[in-house]
Design an enzyme around this catalytic site. Structure first.
Site, PDB file in Angstrom:
ATOM      1  N   CYS A   1       4.663  -1.821  -1.515  1.00 22.89           N
ATOM      2  CA  CYS A   1       3.640  -1.173  -2.334  1.00 22.89           C
ATOM      3  C   CYS A   1       2.880  -0.185  -1.449  1.00 22.89           C
ATOM      4  O   CYS A   1       2.401  -0.556  -0.367  1.00 22.89           O
ATOM      5  CB  CYS A   1       2.677  -2.207  -2.906  1.00 22.89           C
ATOM      6  SG  CYS A   1       1.259  -1.467  -3.764  1.00 22.89           S
TER       7      CYS A   1
ATOM      8  N   ASP B   1       7.781  -5.391  -2.648  1.00 20.67           N
ATOM      9  CA  ASP B   1       8.210  -5.399  -4.046  1.00 20.67           C
ATOM     10  C   ASP B   1       9.700  -5.692  -4.094  1.00 20.67           C
ATOM     11  O   ASP B   1      10.435  -5.355  -3.157  1.00 20.67           O
ATOM     12  CB  ASP B   1       7.938  -4.034  -4.692  1.00 20.67           C
ATOM     13  CG  ASP B   1       6.458  -3.784  -4.914  1.00 20.67           C
ATOM     14  OD1 ASP B   1       5.754  -4.719  -5.331  1.00 20.67           O
ATOM     15  OD2 ASP B   1       6.007  -2.657  -4.663  1.00 20.67           O
TER      16      ASP B   1
END
Ligand code: CA
Ligand code: CA
Ligand code: CA
Ligand code: CA
Ligand code: CA
Ligand code: CA
Ligand code: CA
Ligand code: CA
Ligand code: CA
Ligand code: CA
Ligand code: CA
Ligand code: CA
Ligand code: CA
Ligand code: CA
Ligand code: CA
Ligand code: CA
Lengths: 164, 164, 164, 164, 164, 164, 164, 164, 164, 164
Positions: free
Chosen positions: C54, C61
């Site tokens: 992120c 992620d």
């Protein structure tokens, strides 16, 4: 079929204008009489609509709560159980504490022979938490059942989790 | 609900600007106090976002890690557990070693009564590897629980694997 | 079977000591020649091992990336595609940007007749994001195919998501 | 029921001591006569036991091959189709080439009105490849069917892939 | 990767001490700039943690909300979207109204080219309700996309519902 | 509710001592009157208990047969349909022929506006066969429906087959 | 949130001592006003608890009923819909007739722009029946939607039926 | 992380130009040292890409092989295990013999404390065969584990088989 | 691989023109020699293509039959097992009797150490029947295994049945 | 096959014009003789079409009832069991009472060695209830079986419930 006398402790089921309270309210729980106390049997509640708050961040948590018990003389009425679980809606507590509280309240309510609570919470930060607690009446065979079931907990049919 | 005192060992949950480290960092793990030490209960973490590196080829590996334990006085806080697992991201080790390391770190952190770790890794060369390790506190009933659960491991509900 | 000449643009597949880079590296992509350019056909890559960071919080992620294309003269080699996707490992970008970048790189690499990218990311804060982008060669029938498929995107077989 | 004359082109089905060849052998394919040529209908073969070799590394690949066609005068006999697919066992070729070859051979064999081939291969390096090709008899309505089905390919019911 | 300027409209993501409000608060929604406005692409949010109240009985309702849109210049930031959806927690409205309100708020926020909202609510009285609404910018091709998708809504992959 | 007159063409449903014949017997099919001929509607039969014999080897074949039709004035009664399908039990024919025969018999029986038959047979030699045929009344809009549905056959929700 | 005036046509939802009638009673259906008549949107009811009787044998039938409609000025209230469906409990009719009757009653009740009903009944004699009917307001665009959806009915995501 | 010394028995993993042999070759198996011999733990390999030949008919067989063991001093390296399993490709033997041979070879290779092999083969003639064998080191507690697991084999989570 | 001598008791596998008989014929069963009699191991047959007749009504019944055994000196050959199961095709008997008969025949054939038979029949009148029977050689440890497995039968992984 | 004498206690199976009664009628149950009393075996009925009424609100309840027993001299005939279960249709009782009543009636009917009943009811108020009861003949080994199975009830393969 039950007589009216056998169901008159039930005040919430089928009632109009039930008040939904959103602060933890164990007093709302109601019981009815077990008509088959001469035998052990299982009653299980599947409750996929549980939500409470994180006590640190205030954000909502979601879980499915599974409650299984062997009744003694009293049984918890399901509509009151719903209102009780709903009352956690704006209450903040750790997942691990929530299921301990639910079990303590239900033991106090109906003094069951045996009871177990399993919470399966939705993930936070990519990790989900599934606490489980059980109880068998002390110094009875149900205490031994509790030990055996505790040891075998989650051994079979473990959930496959992929966060989707 | 927990008092502030009961949660002040928690420094990462809800914190702004948490640093995500990508080298193995067991020191990041944090605990909080178990409020129900008078009873045994299970806490399980489902962690489908684990990734590390192959120590020979350097290519990334992916796994779902399942961690189940019976707390004694301390419990691992889930946000710190997440950061700990994230810290394997650029670390290289065999699947079988990773699971042993995680268990050793968590035993050292919170001295649980019982703990087990199950890793389910994605396939390499058409074969996937699922290592499993457990521990019960020596010379206690939890050592026996560990033996029983170890013998019954994966007997029921074995995954069907087809690599799709 | 392909002749050696037909495969000698391939340098990574079957190679020893491939270097896994973990910073975004589009230059690692390789192609080979399409032996069936006289007809349209589909090639689809299913990539469930995608991970990036992120850009705001730095946390990892995870996603499954689906890439489908109609080749023209060149085709992307799958081992190099793997290394390319791996190179996002320590790269930070929004989900919506990642998908656009992958498509831009693959268009530049092999000038396909048509291509589409679908990312299905794991949830953050209880919400998961699934971005989708497609492309048809301008002023050709493939541009129309892109429009039609875009309109029908996700109409059938929508995923049931419950975050477990 | 078919007369003996209607089935005497079939030499492999029900035969003793069929020889299984493991090098690509299109000549083994057999046909029988379509008894319903006055109408279009679909015949689909689901073939989850396909295996061939990677032409670069020599390692085995596995796939499920789906073959759908609209017959004209001839139909492919399923036992001979099995032996044909088995003959790829020790043959090396790219996934994308394999399905083009299968389609070419079946067109040559039975001159169908329409045919499509979809291969779903198991992953290598964490990525799986699903090539798809189709054909409609040129300058007929089946050519248009091919175009329409090609555009809609894989729009609905897309597989969820997680490599387990 | 996005520059700081490209993300400075984002105030909630990664922030400490976000306030979770439980009364309907559309003002909490935030946007960031679309870096790829030259093309159409889809962004979809899967939100399985939606809960609101029944306006007649006050009892909690639960739903999974699916939001898909084609951005124009602005995009909704997912952390603020979460807070917005959370703000329905103690708000009472009919299922059919809830999804209309969400769509109106998101259109007002980011003026998308296209948007659709699908709510799948848990059953009450043995019946579950799934409302769906969509929108395409008037007098543009997106209005036509809305009409086409509306007509084809739920035609494929219809859920099998058995209330367990 | 139907009057007795509206159901007196039905002789098998609810009858004692129905004779089950195991040789192909289309004459056993019965009809009843359509009470809603002013509109088109679909009726679908799911028949997972179909079995016949291979005409070459004599070994039993098994299939699920799906029959969908738009009635005109007559409708096939389901008990007689069962007996008709049972009558294939000791009959030998190719999969592709069986579904053509069933469709021909049902067209002859009730002259429907539209009908389609889909057979999904269990594998022989690792390959399963799924034939499909449809019909729309010639020179009517139903002929066009047949063409459209034929073109879109099996495009969405294609079965995943792994022979287990 | 709706004002009291906007909900005062609703007399059954939340009411105490609702009478459950078990003979077909269309008069029990209630409506409320659509607050979003300026746009088309879908409302779908999933009803897996439908049961009625076979008009010939008197034995009970079970089905899941799916009802989808586009409201005009009025919307059916879900509690009254439940009571309406319950009223089929001791009513005998053919599956194909039941679906037509439900649609006729709902059209008469709320004059929707569009409506469709799909019943999926449990098997009798090894065969299950799934009737489907739809309606679009005559001489409007909704009539065309009805025609399109009717043609595409059940093309995608067809249920796999195995009677277990 | 393992030192180079701890991995230098590994010659195949990450190697270029590995030769894939297709005749049964147990000599290709390699081991590495168990770093955690002080405790029992499970290692499981899921191998869905197994294929061999029928010794009577010569036709290919397919299976998923599951291998679980408790290591003692040595552990089997997974790349060599893959090459070993691949070496059955053109080898003919009965299903029941194949898994006995695999177990014998792995016992000889690494002298494990415990090992079990489960093969799940695809059907031939409509019947699939799933052989299972296990072993515990004689005159040790592992022999008892073998007896217990053998008795409980396949009791829970038995596969549902329908040959599709 | 087995020698010719080790397989010459097998006369049906791979044979041309096998006669399929449809009246109960236990004599068709064949055996081959167990090459691993020094150890216990499991062999399981999954048979989803079983069909017989109801002895009262004559209508066909369908079942999946699961057969698991521990061989002693002889093993049942799978092609002959298929022909044996096929021979029930036109035979009438109760579900409960069928599985007792199958077990008696297989005990007589190969005198196994242990055997169990589980039939899962398709529903009649909305109810399906699943009989199960097992056997351990008298006065041996296998008799005890039979008792233990009998007690634990169907405790885990119980099928969810919904008749669709 | 059974002789006529062995089935002449069966009066309902295959009978014309069976009367379906909708008030609780245990007298309708019929038995037939167990032909294998020398051994223990299991018979299980899966009954997904159970419906009764709530004794307080009068609204219909739905459940799947699972009945497993070990026969002694008598066995319950399945058609009469169906009629018996149907007779609860207009009968009102609590879920917990219903399964106790069913077990009592079946014990009285056939005096089985062992029996267990598991009801899985559809949710009311978001909570579903699954009662379970069992019985082993007193002062026999079956009483011990009952105790063991009761303790292990629902430990493995617990249903995942999400109310959809
Ligand atoms: Ca499982
Ligand atoms: Ca899989
Ligand atoms: Ca998968
Ligand atoms: Ca899910
Ligand atoms: Ca999941
Ligand atoms: Ca799907
Ligand atoms: Ca579907
Ligand atoms: Ca469901
Ligand atoms: Ca569900
Ligand atoms: Ca499907
Ligand atoms: Ca399958
Ligand atoms: Ca299972
Ligand atoms: Ca299957
Ligand atoms: Ca089912
Ligand atoms: Ca089914
Ligand atoms: Ca299960």
């Amino acid at each position: 079929m039950r007589t009216q006398q056998e169901t008159d402790s039930i005040t919430l089921l089928g009632q109009k204008n039930v008040q939904y309270g959103y602060e933890y309210t164990p007093a709302i729980l109601e019981t009815f009489v077990n008509k088959h106390p001469q035998r052990d049997y299982w009653v299980k509640f599947n409750c996929p609509e549980f939500t409470s708050l994180c006590p640190i961040t205030g954000q909502p948590d979601f879980a499915t709560i599974y409650i299984s018990y062997i009744p003694d003389e009293l049984m918890v009425e399901s509509k009151s159980l719903k209102l009780y679980l709903v009352s956690f809606r704006n209450h903040g507590d750790f997942h691990e504490d929530v299921i301990n509280i639910i079990m303590d309240d239900l033991i106090k309510l109906m003094n069951p022979r045996y009871i177990e609570i399993w919470g399966k919470f939705l993930p936070r930060g990519g990790i989900s938490i599934d606490p489980y607690v059980n109880y068998g009446r002390p110094d009875s065979k149900y205490e031994k059942i509790a030990e055996q079931r505790f040891i075998q907990h989650d051994l079979a049919g473990m959930d496959k989790i992929d966060n989707r």
